[in-house]
Motif scaffolding. Structure first.
Motif, PDB file in Angstrom:
ATOM      1  N   THR A 168      72.362  55.629  25.604  1.00 33.30           N
ATOM      2  CA  THR A 168      71.300  54.625  25.753  1.00 33.30           C
ATOM      3  C   THR A 168      70.864  54.666  27.204  1.00 33.30           C
ATOM      4  O   THR A 168      71.656  54.379  28.104  1.00 33.30           O
ATOM      5  CB  THR A 168      71.832  53.231  25.339  1.00 33.30           C
ATOM      6  N   VAL A 169      69.623  55.076  27.411  1.00 31.60           N
ATOM      7  CA  VAL A 169      69.152  55.380  28.767  1.00 31.60           C
ATOM      8  C   VAL A 169      68.195  54.290  29.248  1.00 31.60           C
ATOM      9  O   VAL A 169      67.233  53.947  28.535  1.00 31.60           O
ATOM     10  CB  VAL A 169      68.406  56.744  28.777  1.00 31.60           C
ATOM     11  N   LEU A 170      68.441  53.775  30.432  1.00 33.63           N
ATOM     12  CA  LEU A 170      67.550  52.745  30.997  1.00 33.63           C
ATOM     13  C   LEU A 170      66.637  53.351  32.038  1.00 33.63           C
ATOM     14  O   LEU A 170      67.118  53.890  33.050  1.00 33.63           O
ATOM     15  CB  LEU A 170      68.386  51.626  31.624  1.00 33.63           C
ATOM     16  N   ILE A 171      65.358  53.218  31.802  1.00 30.01           N
ATOM     17  CA  ILE A 171      64.382  53.871  32.680  1.00 30.01           C
ATOM     18  C   ILE A 171      63.349  52.872  33.215  1.00 30.01           C
ATOM     19  O   ILE A 171      62.592  52.280  32.426  1.00 30.01           O
ATOM     20  CB  ILE A 171      63.647  54.992  31.887  1.00 30.01           C
ATOM     21  N   PRO A 172      63.294  52.669  34.537  1.00 27.09           N
ATOM     22  CA  PRO A 172      62.190  51.870  35.087  1.00 27.09           C
ATOM     23  C   PRO A 172      60.942  52.748  35.174  1.00 27.09           C
ATOM     24  O   PRO A 172      61.027  53.909  35.583  1.00 27.09           O
ATOM     25  CB  PRO A 172      62.685  51.487  36.487  1.00 27.09           C
ATOM     26  N   ARG A 173      59.797  52.199  34.774  1.00 25.91           N
ATOM     27  CA  ARG A 173      58.567  53.015  34.826  1.00 25.91           C
ATOM     28  C   ARG A 173      58.180  53.305  36.271  1.00 25.91           C
ATOM     29  O   ARG A 173      57.552  54.312  36.574  1.00 25.91           O
ATOM     30  CB  ARG A 173      57.420  52.283  34.125  1.00 25.91           C
ATOM     31  N   GLU A 174      58.560  52.388  37.137  1.00 30.89           N
ATOM     32  CA  GLU A 174      58.183  52.507  38.556  1.00 30.89           C
ATOM     33  C   GLU A 174      59.456  52.395  39.381  1.00 30.89           C
ATOM     34  O   GLU A 174      60.346  51.614  39.024  1.00 30.89           O
ATOM     35  CB  GLU A 174      57.404  51.242  38.883  1.00 30.89           C
ATOM     36  N   SER A 175      59.514  53.118  40.465  1.00 31.41           N
ATOM     37  CA  SER A 175      60.700  52.997  41.324  1.00 31.41           C
ATOM     38  C   SER A 175      60.484  51.886  42.350  1.00 31.41           C
ATOM     39  O   SER A 175      59.340  51.565  42.685  1.00 31.41           O
ATOM     40  CB  SER A 175      60.933  54.314  42.044  1.00 31.41           C
ATOM     41  N   ASN A 176      61.580  51.325  42.888  1.00 28.38           N
ATOM     42  CA  ASN A 176      61.453  50.291  43.922  1.00 28.38           C
ATOM     43  C   ASN A 176      61.244  50.897  45.304  1.00 28.38           C
ATOM     44  O   ASN A 176      61.005  50.187  46.261  1.00 28.38           O
ATOM     45  CB  ASN A 176      62.685  49.382  43.942  1.00 28.38           C
ATOM     46  N   ALA A 177      61.338  52.224  45.402  1.00 25.07           N
ATOM     47  CA  ALA A 177      61.123  52.868  46.707  1.00 25.07           C
ATOM     48  C   ALA A 177      60.364  54.164  46.483  1.00 25.07           C
ATOM     49  O   ALA A 177      60.407  54.741  45.401  1.00 25.07           O
ATOM     50  CB  ALA A 177      62.455  53.172  47.371  1.00 25.07           C
ATOM     51  N   SER A 178      59.682  54.596  47.556  1.00 24.23           N
ATOM     52  CA  SER A 178      58.906  55.821  47.417  1.00 24.23           C
ATOM     53  C   SER A 178      59.303  56.790  48.539  1.00 24.23           C
ATOM     54  O   SER A 178      59.202  56.455  49.713  1.00 24.23           O
ATOM     55  CB  SER A 178      57.423  55.451  47.502  1.00 24.23           C
ATOM     56  N   ILE A 179      59.779  57.981  48.145  1.00 29.85           N
ATOM     57  CA  ILE A 179      60.117  59.005  49.150  1.00 29.85           C
ATOM     58  C   ILE A 179      59.462  60.316  48.726  1.00 29.85           C
ATOM     59  O   ILE A 179      59.886  60.944  47.745  1.00 29.85           O
ATOM     60  CB  ILE A 179      61.647  59.191  49.284  1.00 29.85           C
ATOM     61  N   PRO A 193      72.198  62.099  20.421  1.00 27.29           N
ATOM     62  CA  PRO A 193      70.977  61.280  20.323  1.00 27.29           C
ATOM     63  C   PRO A 193      70.784  60.432  21.578  1.00 27.29           C
ATOM     64  O   PRO A 193      71.758  59.984  22.175  1.00 27.29           O
ATOM     65  CB  PRO A 193      71.257  60.361  19.124  1.00 27.29           C
ATOM     66  N   ASN A 194      69.537  60.240  21.957  1.00 24.05           N
ATOM     67  CA  ASN A 194      69.218  59.391  23.117  1.00 24.05           C
ATOM     68  C   ASN A 194      68.267  58.282  22.709  1.00 24.05           C
ATOM     69  O   ASN A 194      67.173  58.547  22.194  1.00 24.05           O
ATOM     70  CB  ASN A 194      68.527  60.221  24.211  1.00 24.05           C
ATOM     71  N   LEU A 195      68.677  57.061  22.963  1.00 23.41           N
ATOM     72  CA  LEU A 195      67.757  55.909  22.834  1.00 23.41           C
ATOM     73  C   LEU A 195      67.286  55.615  24.239  1.00 23.41           C
ATOM     74  O   LEU A 195      68.107  55.569  25.152  1.00 23.41           O
ATOM     75  CB  LEU A 195      68.542  54.674  22.459  1.00 23.41           C
ATOM     76  N   VAL A 196      66.008  55.366  24.414  1.00 21.72           N
ATOM     77  CA  VAL A 196      65.511  55.127  25.774  1.00 21.72           C
ATOM     78  C   VAL A 196      64.866  53.744  25.859  1.00 21.72           C
ATOM     79  O   VAL A 196      63.961  53.426  25.089  1.00 21.72           O
ATOM     80  CB  VAL A 196      64.500  56.223  26.186  1.00 21.72           C
ATOM     81  N   LEU A 197      65.378  52.949  26.774  1.00 21.97           N
ATOM     82  CA  LEU A 197      64.803  51.620  27.015  1.00 21.97           C
ATOM     83  C   LEU A 197      63.996  51.680  28.294  1.00 21.97           C
ATOM     84  O   LEU A 197      64.542  51.966  29.367  1.00 21.97           O
ATOM     85  CB  LEU A 197      65.924  50.580  27.164  1.00 21.97           C
ATOM     86  N   GLU A 198      62.705  51.430  28.176  1.00 21.71           N
ATOM     87  CA  GLU A 198      61.840  51.505  29.353  1.00 21.71           C
ATOM     88  C   GLU A 198      61.414  50.102  29.772  1.00 21.71           C
ATOM     89  O   GLU A 198      61.090  49.272  28.918  1.00 21.71           O
ATOM     90  CB  GLU A 198      60.596  52.347  29.028  1.00 21.71           C
ATOM     91  N   PHE A 199      61.447  49.872  31.077  1.00 19.42           N
ATOM     92  CA  PHE A 199      60.984  48.573  31.597  1.00 19.42           C
ATOM     93  C   PHE A 199      60.176  48.837  32.862  1.00 19.42           C
ATOM     94  O   PHE A 199      60.205  49.953  33.400  1.00 19.42           O
ATOM     95  CB  PHE A 199      62.160  47.624  31.858  1.00 19.42           C
ATOM     96  N   ASP A 200      59.448  47.819  33.347  1.00 21.68           N
ATOM     97  CA  ASP A 200      58.499  48.075  34.435  1.00 21.68           C
ATOM     98  C   ASP A 200      59.164  48.507  35.738  1.00 21.68           C
ATOM     99  O   ASP A 200      58.961  49.595  36.230  1.00 21.68           O
ATOM    100  CB  ASP A 200      57.613  46.844  34.671  1.00 21.68           C
ATOM    101  N   ARG A 201      59.925  47.593  36.329  1.00 18.90           N
ATOM    102  CA  ARG A 201      60.603  47.919  37.585  1.00 18.90           C
ATOM    103  C   ARG A 201      61.768  46.970  37.774  1.00 18.90           C
ATOM    104  O   ARG A 201      61.860  45.958  37.081  1.00 18.90           O
ATOM    105  CB  ARG A 201      59.629  47.835  38.771  1.00 18.90           C
TER     106      ARG A 201
END
Ligand code: PA5
Length: 448
Positions: free
Chosen positions: A323-334, A375-383
């Motif tokens: 179960t993979v947690l993915i933020p759509r946007e990162s809190n930092a930019s490099i 199998p991979n379940l992916v949970l996506e959230f904003d940030r």
């Protein structure tokens, strides 16, 4: 809705027909949960907490958090299991693992009493030297050994530093409203107290004072957190099965489990979510692991662990899903810097953002693991922010209730955790006939 369940990396393993076949069971489990008719139904206070929380207590949390911010450099939270994991998960989710090193305006937050590790406690006492300290001891039962020991050590420490009167304003107690040793002590000494509601169990308590006081001390906006949880509650109560992420998650977990997938790995690609994984492991492990049943909850952080456990996940026993947690946007930019000599042959990445590369690592890994039968379940959230934390907490708690009722166990008890405690009390010589009898029997086994 900000949180979505992406099933792209799951379709080869769980078919639409299977999801449809399990639907009646999931809908029945959801009804059992929301109508409060199942086992453990006296611990369902968390279901309505996002809208029905105690507003006076909430205002007191904010007031005290401000006072704590103004009066100390270090805030020590003493508690174990559900009495610390949520607060720590939130603070790291919001600010990352380096919060203590980076926080300028708010106190560093340390956690104690979640083990019996003398070096860790001794190191923390050293860190506190020369700094102003406040503590928050959290224990619903008021009698858990690990935090009780740490509290005794810190009371002695604070008394030496501030005197009996001076220490009073530095101790905050979160416990039962009426009963328990901790409540008695707090009342006798005049410490400020907060309540763990009777109908909210430890691992479901992060949105009570248990989690909210430390989270507010770190400077987080707890109104936004409650609003995130309230929005998720609304969605999960009203959305039909096919559009309900908690029902889908509970359905998929149970289908995979029945198909032999006995271990669920919580995957994140950011170290800020390591403690969220620990909180999740307690929630699912204690709620489902009983009656010789339940998915074993594990966790990894990628890409770090792709260089260690990645091998097992790709080619070991085929009993895993992720179960993979993915933020759509990162809190930092490099961005990847330019190197005209291209000594490291990385110029093909020039200008790309690190988060973009991290997300490519996620897609590449999910496909590889799919090919390896995972199998991979992916949970996506904003940030990673307060709203997302509130949403995620409520999502996982609700899904856990539905999933555990589908599995056929009581999601709200934890009878198995008593066994080690009873052995430990007996071996440590705790007064009482039952402990003495057990001690003799255990010592015989140890000597053998
Ligand atoms: O989920 C639970 O109930 C447990 O993990 C408890 O939170 C943990 O054992 C600590 O208990 P207490 O808050 O009573 O000290």
């Amino acid at each position: 809705m900000a949180l979505t369940l992406n099933q792209n990396y799951l379709r080869a393993f769980v078919g639409e027909n299977q999801l449809e076949a399990i639907r009646p069971e999931i809908e029945a489990a959801k009804a059992t949960l929301t109508q409060k008719s199942g086992r453990g139904n006296d611990f369902l206070g968390w279901l309505d907490l996002p809208i029905a929380y105690d507003k006076d207590e909430f205002a007191k949390i904010k007031r005290c958090a401000k006072a704590i911010q103004e009066s100390c450099d270090i805030f020590v939270v003493i508690g174990i299991g559900g009495s610390y994991l949520g607060a720590r998960a939130a603070i790291e989710f919001l600010y990352g693992q380096s919060y203590n090193a980076l926080s300028k305006k708010t106190p560093a937050v340390y956690f104690a009493g979640n083990n019996i590790d003398s070096s860790a406690l001794s190191d923390l006492l050293s860190i506190c030297e020369g700094k102003d300290v406040c503590i928050n001891v959290v224990s619903k039962s008021g009698k858990t050994t690990e935090p009780a020991i740490a509290f005794r050590v810190f009371r002695e420490y604070l008394e030496k530093r501030y005197g009996k009167e001076g220490m009073k304003n530095r101790i905050y107690v979160t416990t039962d409203a009426r009963k328990g040793k901790l409540k008695e002590l707090a009342d006798a000494e005049g410490y400020e107290t907060f309540v763990v509601p009777d109908d909210v169990g430890g691992r479901y308590s992060v949105l009570t004072a248990v989690g909210l006081l430390p989270i507010a001390v770190s400077g987080a906006d707890i109104d936004k957190m409650m609003a995130g949880a309230a929005a998720m509650r609304e969605t999960l109560l009203s959305a039909p099965y096919a559009e309900n992420p908690a029902c889908q998650y509970a359905a998929i977990r149970n289908l995979l489990y029945r198909g032999g997938k006995k271990t669920e790995i919580f995957v994140s690609y950011e170290s800020a979510m390591v403690m969220l994984a620990e909180w999740w492991k307690q929630l699912y492990g204690e709620s489902e692991g009983k009656e010789i049943k339940g998915i074993f909850p594990a966790s990894v952080t990628f890409s770090t662990d792709l260089h260690s456990l990645g091998q097992y996940i790709q080619q070991g026993e085929r009993t895993l899903f992720e179960t993979v947690l993915i933020p759509r946007e990162s809190n930092a930019s490099i961005p990847i810097p330019c190197d005209p000599d291209d000594i490291d042959s990385l110029s093909f990445l020039e200008g790309k953002n690190l988060h973009e590369i991290n997300m490519t690592a996620f897609k590449a890994t999910a496909l590889a693991h799919n090919d390896g039968g995972v199998p991979n379940l992916v949970l996506e959230f904003d940030r990673r922010d307060e709203t997302a934390f509130g949403e995620l907490v409520y999502f996982f708690e609700f899904a856990c209730g539905v999933s555990a009722y589908t599995l056929g166990v009581n999601p709200f008890d934890q009878p198995g955790v008593e066994d080690y405690k009873n052995n430990m009390y007996a071996l440590l010589g705790k007064p009482g006939e039952e402990h003495a009898a057990r001690r003799a029997e255990l010592e015989k086994r140890i000597l053998k």
